[in-house]
Scaffold this motif. Sequence first.
Motif: not given
Length: 452
Positions: A19, A22-23, A25-26, A71, A221, A224-225
């Motif tokens: 989590t 991903n946050e 990266r955003k 989520t 999740l 996405r990485l």
Amino acid sequence: MVEITRDVVIVGAGAAGLTAANELRKAGLSVAVLEARDRVGGRLWTDVIDEAMLEIGGQWVSPDQDALIDTVAELGLETFSRYREGDNVYVGPDGVAHRFTGEMFPVSPETERVIAEVTERLDRMVSEIDPDRPWEHPDAAEWDAITWDAWLREQTDDDEAVRNLAFATGSAMLTKPTHTFSLLQSLLMAASAGSYSNLVDADFILDKRVVGGLQQVPLLLAERLGDDVHLNQPVRTIEWGDGGVTATTDDLTVRARFVILAHAPVLYNRISFVPALPRRQHQLHQHLSMGFVIKVHAVYETPFWRDKGLSGTAFSPYELSHEAYDNSNHGDERGTLVGFVSDANADGVFELSADERKERILESLSHYYGEEAKNPIVYYESDWGSEEWTRGAYAASFDMGGLHRYGPDLRAAVGPIHFACSDMAGAGYQHVDGAIRMGRLAAASIVEASRS
């Protein structure tokens, strides 16, 4: 030795670490996630054992877990309700299985009255606590100096009432004997779910499951990485200072501005910190320990208990398996029961051979469901205490006095080192919901620090 440079290196590819990644990266920051295991998910793990899909780790979603619910929806996952039609079963001190419906166990009127009164008292106390800062309550020091068991026995001399009140935060959640943790720690456990009543309500706390297993959350999740997730990379050393951090595994070095330790705090001592962490952190970590629970999966040709009019929900503070539920998978014609053996009982059965342990656990389940429970077609024990990169379940909690003494430092960053896992959550403590909350919090702190 491969060397890479990122803005943030994250140690641990569970729900908290992924989590956070991903946050970040955003927010435009680059990341590398280093995971010691050969899989992502941490204490979330869905596997196929003897052709049966089993959720070896965490699995339930309750209505208060907004972070997890959001989520799950954002990832496009579906949920289904735990089967709960029919009668529940309670085994009392007489050893007899009593069928019942509703929230209250079938105990004597006097024991029922005591349970209701103490539960109401606990709900009032919990309502005064901020789960993110329980140590700030005016009575926190006093509540952290008395054991959960001792406080309950001050309220009543009804042993059956005490056992039923105690096991929700003892055997069921913290998975430690009730004389080993404080009233304050128990109140935090209840406050993390909104109230003590919520915590003892199985229909609330064990409401839904994710179709296909809850491990899909970290799996999606991680997808996405992409290549920023590195498996089989236990971190050996973290060098840190004003200039950032260098995290080193056996074959990879990551230079970064920040690091997030997103794994159970009992594993911090597996990493050599250069320089050493401050004394306060060393002391804090020594006062945290994992509980111990065996999650037992028993799969049958059919959910035979439903034919008996049973929901599959069963409780007893007198049984080896103190609670059990219908855990049948969505769309599966077979029936699955999940039972739990925790704290000192778990210690005891692991002194037995595997065959003896299985026999005793299934015998306990048969006291709820009948002789058919002794003959599953698949039997499996989730033993997180033997996991090298977990070492217990469900999460870490403080010893006596530790929460009030060290709680304020639990989530505090040390220079470029940040911390995130379900073990240090307030709301969602010990749950995936808490892991997601802590991942978001650590990421937000780093984004703010990087911009300043």
